[in-house]
Design a protein around this motif. Sequence first.
Motif, PDB file in Angstrom:
ATOM      1  N   ARG A  17       1.808   6.656 -64.392  1.00  0.00           N
ATOM      2  CA  ARG A  17       1.589   5.577 -63.419  1.00  0.00           C
ATOM      3  C   ARG A  17       0.717   4.461 -63.997  1.00  0.00           C
ATOM      4  O   ARG A  17       0.913   3.287 -63.723  1.00  0.00           O
ATOM      5  N   TYR A  18      -0.249   4.855 -64.808  1.00  0.00           N
ATOM      6  CA  TYR A  18      -1.185   3.842 -65.330  1.00  0.00           C
ATOM      7  C   TYR A  18      -0.954   3.547 -66.820  1.00  0.00           C
ATOM      8  O   TYR A  18      -1.852   3.094 -67.516  1.00  0.00           O
ATOM      9  N   ALA A  19       0.280   3.820 -67.249  1.00  0.00           N
ATOM     10  CA  ALA A  19       0.613   3.698 -68.674  1.00  0.00           C
ATOM     11  C   ALA A  19       0.384   2.286 -69.214  1.00  0.00           C
ATOM     12  O   ALA A  19       0.131   2.112 -70.417  1.00  0.00           O
ATOM     13  N   ASP A  20       0.455   1.274 -68.353  1.00  0.00           N
ATOM     14  CA  ASP A  20       0.282  -0.113 -68.811  1.00  0.00           C
ATOM     15  C   ASP A  20      -1.064  -0.334 -69.492  1.00  0.00           C
ATOM     16  O   ASP A  20      -1.196  -1.209 -70.347  1.00  0.00           O
ATOM     17  N   ALA A  21      -2.055   0.451 -69.075  1.00  0.00           N
ATOM     18  CA  ALA A  21      -3.398   0.249 -69.639  1.00  0.00           C
ATOM     19  C   ALA A  21      -3.657   1.149 -70.847  1.00  0.00           C
ATOM     20  O   ALA A  21      -4.716   1.068 -71.462  1.00  0.00           O
ATOM     21  N   ILE A  22      -2.682   2.012 -71.180  1.00  0.00           N
ATOM     22  CA  ILE A  22      -2.925   3.027 -72.228  1.00  0.00           C
ATOM     23  C   ILE A  22      -2.163   2.672 -73.506  1.00  0.00           C
ATOM     24  O   ILE A  22      -0.992   2.300 -73.452  1.00  0.00           O
ATOM     25  N   GLU A  23      -2.819   2.813 -74.630  1.00  0.00           N
ATOM     26  CA  GLU A  23      -2.147   2.589 -75.914  1.00  0.00           C
ATOM     27  C   GLU A  23      -2.028   3.921 -76.656  1.00  0.00           C
ATOM     28  O   GLU A  23      -3.027   4.509 -77.057  1.00  0.00           O
ATOM     29  N   LEU A  24      -0.778   4.372 -76.788  1.00  0.00           N
ATOM     30  CA  LEU A  24      -0.555   5.694 -77.383  1.00  0.00           C
ATOM     31  C   LEU A  24      -0.424   5.665 -78.905  1.00  0.00           C
ATOM     32  O   LEU A  24      -0.459   6.707 -79.543  1.00  0.00           O
ATOM     33  N   CYS A  25      -0.231   4.475 -79.472  1.00  0.00           N
ATOM     34  CA  CYS A  25      -0.081   4.386 -80.939  1.00  0.00           C
ATOM     35  C   CYS A  25      -1.168   3.477 -81.511  1.00  0.00           C
ATOM     36  O   CYS A  25      -0.862   2.402 -82.074  1.00  0.00           O
ATOM     37  N   PRO A  26      -2.439   3.859 -81.354  1.00  0.00           N
ATOM     38  CA  PRO A  26      -3.512   2.931 -81.725  1.00  0.00           C
ATOM     39  C   PRO A  26      -3.564   2.587 -83.217  1.00  0.00           C
ATOM     40  O   PRO A  26      -4.029   1.508 -83.577  1.00  0.00           O
ATOM     41  N   ARG A  27      -3.042   3.477 -84.043  1.00  0.00           N
ATOM     42  CA  ARG A  27      -3.102   3.194 -85.481  1.00  0.00           C
ATOM     43  C   ARG A  27      -2.346   1.910 -85.831  1.00  0.00           C
ATOM     44  O   ARG A  27      -2.708   1.196 -86.757  1.00  0.00           O
ATOM     45  N   ALA A  28      -1.310   1.627 -85.045  1.00  0.00           N
ATOM     46  CA  ALA A  28      -0.492   0.437 -85.305  1.00  0.00           C
ATOM     47  C   ALA A  28      -1.279  -0.852 -85.060  1.00  0.00           C
ATOM     48  O   ALA A  28      -0.867  -1.928 -85.504  1.00  0.00           O
ATOM     49  N   TYR A  29      -2.410  -0.756 -84.365  1.00  0.00           N
ATOM     50  CA  TYR A  29      -3.176  -1.960 -84.009  1.00  0.00           C
ATOM     51  C   TYR A  29      -4.344  -2.228 -84.958  1.00  0.00           C
ATOM     52  O   TYR A  29      -5.001  -3.261 -84.847  1.00  0.00           O
ATOM     53  N   ALA A  30      -4.586  -1.318 -85.874  1.00  0.00           N
ATOM     54  CA  ALA A  30      -5.745  -1.473 -86.766  1.00  0.00           C
ATOM     55  C   ALA A  30      -5.700  -2.838 -87.445  1.00  0.00           C
ATOM     56  O   ALA A  30      -4.686  -3.211 -88.045  1.00  0.00           O
ATOM     57  N   GLY A  31      -6.752  -3.604 -87.292  1.00  0.00           N
ATOM     58  CA  GLY A  31      -6.834  -4.917 -87.937  1.00  0.00           C
ATOM     59  C   GLY A  31      -6.308  -6.049 -87.072  1.00  0.00           C
ATOM     60  O   GLY A  31      -6.440  -7.222 -87.423  1.00  0.00           O
ATOM     61  N   ARG A  32      -5.688  -5.737 -85.928  1.00  0.00           N
ATOM     62  CA  ARG A  32      -5.117  -6.825 -85.111  1.00  0.00           C
ATOM     63  C   ARG A  32      -5.281  -6.595 -83.615  1.00  0.00           C
ATOM     64  O   ARG A  32      -4.523  -7.099 -82.797  1.00  0.00           O
ATOM     65  N   TRP A  33      -6.287  -5.798 -83.231  1.00  0.00           N
ATOM     66  CA  TRP A  33      -6.503  -5.547 -81.808  1.00  0.00           C
ATOM     67  C   TRP A  33      -6.708  -6.844 -81.022  1.00  0.00           C
ATOM     68  O   TRP A  33      -6.116  -7.038 -79.957  1.00  0.00           O
ATOM     69  N   ALA A  34      -7.566  -7.706 -81.548  1.00  0.00           N
ATOM     70  CA  ALA A  34      -7.955  -8.911 -80.792  1.00  0.00           C
ATOM     71  C   ALA A  34      -6.758  -9.825 -80.514  1.00  0.00           C
ATOM     72  O   ALA A  34      -6.639 -10.397 -79.428  1.00  0.00           O
ATOM     73  N   GLU A  35      -5.848  -9.937 -81.481  1.00  0.00           N
ATOM     74  CA  GLU A  35      -4.664 -10.791 -81.290  1.00  0.00           C
ATOM     75  C   GLU A  35      -3.592 -10.049 -80.498  1.00  0.00           C
ATOM     76  O   GLU A  35      -3.004 -10.581 -79.552  1.00  0.00           O
ATOM     77  N   ALA A  36      -3.335  -8.800 -80.899  1.00  0.00           N
ATOM     78  CA  ALA A  36      -2.207  -8.056 -80.319  1.00  0.00           C
ATOM     79  C   ALA A  36      -2.412  -7.781 -78.828  1.00  0.00           C
ATOM     80  O   ALA A  36      -1.430  -7.677 -78.091  1.00  0.00           O
ATOM     81  N   CYS A  37      -3.650  -7.675 -78.394  1.00  0.00           N
ATOM     82  CA  CYS A  37      -3.892  -7.350 -76.980  1.00  0.00           C
ATOM     83  C   CYS A  37      -4.131  -8.585 -76.129  1.00  0.00           C
ATOM     84  O   CYS A  37      -4.414  -8.476 -74.932  1.00  0.00           O
ATOM     85  N   TRP A  38      -4.051  -9.759 -76.739  1.00  0.00           N
ATOM     86  CA  TRP A  38      -4.231 -10.993 -75.956  1.00  0.00           C
ATOM     87  C   TRP A  38      -3.140 -11.049 -74.893  1.00  0.00           C
ATOM     88  O   TRP A  38      -1.955 -10.948 -75.198  1.00  0.00           O
ATOM     89  N   PRO A  39      -3.507 -11.155 -73.619  1.00  0.00           N
ATOM     90  CA  PRO A  39      -2.488 -11.006 -72.564  1.00  0.00           C
ATOM     91  C   PRO A  39      -1.562 -12.211 -72.449  1.00  0.00           C
ATOM     92  O   PRO A  39      -2.016 -13.360 -72.516  1.00  0.00           O
TER      93      PRO A  39
END
Length: 279
Positions: A17-39
């Motif tokens: 139900r709350y999957a929108d807020a969950i990131e299951l593959c966090p390794r893929a975001y290493a180095g780009r969290w700030a850009e990739a999560c920009w809404p």
Amino acid sequence: MHARTPKNFVLEERLERYADAIELCPRAYAGRWAEACWPLVPEHAGAGASFERVVLDLGCGKGVFVCEAAAADPTSLYVALDAEPLCIAYAAQHVCEAQLPNVVVVPWDGARVTEVFAPGEVSRIHLNFPTPFPRKKEAHKRMTSAAQLMAYRQILAPGATLELRTDSEPLFAFTRAQLELAGYELLWLSDDLRAERPGGAGSEYERKLAAQGAKVHALCATPGPAPADFVEPAPESLMDYLPEDLTTMDLSYLPHGMAAGILNFRNRDLRRARKGQRG
Ligand SMILES: C[S@@+](CC[C@H](N)C(=O)[O-])C[C@H]1O[C@@H](n2cnc3c(N)ncnc32)[C@H](O)[C@@H]1O
């Protein structure tokens, strides 16, 4: 110390139900969290394409602190990490209900943070009431061990900070020693955070334990020069950080997760004292 599953709570259902807020593959975001999560929502259009900084709430629990902190700091991305699926479900629920575009909840083991963040990617780490793991055999699980602190050095940006809050004097003393071994510099320290620095976001445990009489011990540290020859210290019990004589100890508040151990040690000291008197 596992969170209890309430009646009628189906974990898988909640996670979905709350999957929108969950990131299951966090390794893929290493180095780009700030850009990739920009809404990609209209109110953020044209305001830039990246969060200004990444803040890690390590062991976020049910997400009360991270939601409060993120709501007050919309230009930062908050990564709320916890290893306990039940906590992930609750934290994600809070994030979705509060409609916070700057929080992402990550199910992950804090011992492996260097796999999900690039060097220098994190501006601040919050460690709120980390599980104390008082026994020597569990010492390696403490999120404030020197080995962990050395790992945080890798992901922290220059000038970044680590903020700890705990109700446990033994964990606080242990952590100060470990910070020194890992080459951190103390920026401030408080033995009663709520009195000395009122306001700001509070965590669930902070509220719960303060209501039981806990004082919040808190510190803020930043990595100084890296230790030239770091050697991981031998594991220690947190009981080693209790006062020598427990017979005179104030029992009005005992740190969470250590009460039984402290009372055992105190009874042992009392028995010894009585024997000594008789002898
Ligand atoms: C005592 S609770 C505190 C929760 C929250 N920070 C608060 O202050 O209310 C400790 C949290 O740390 C999490 N935790 C313990 N070890 C962890 C690990 N290795 N990686 C990620 N989370 C961990 C637990 O699942 C739990 O949610």
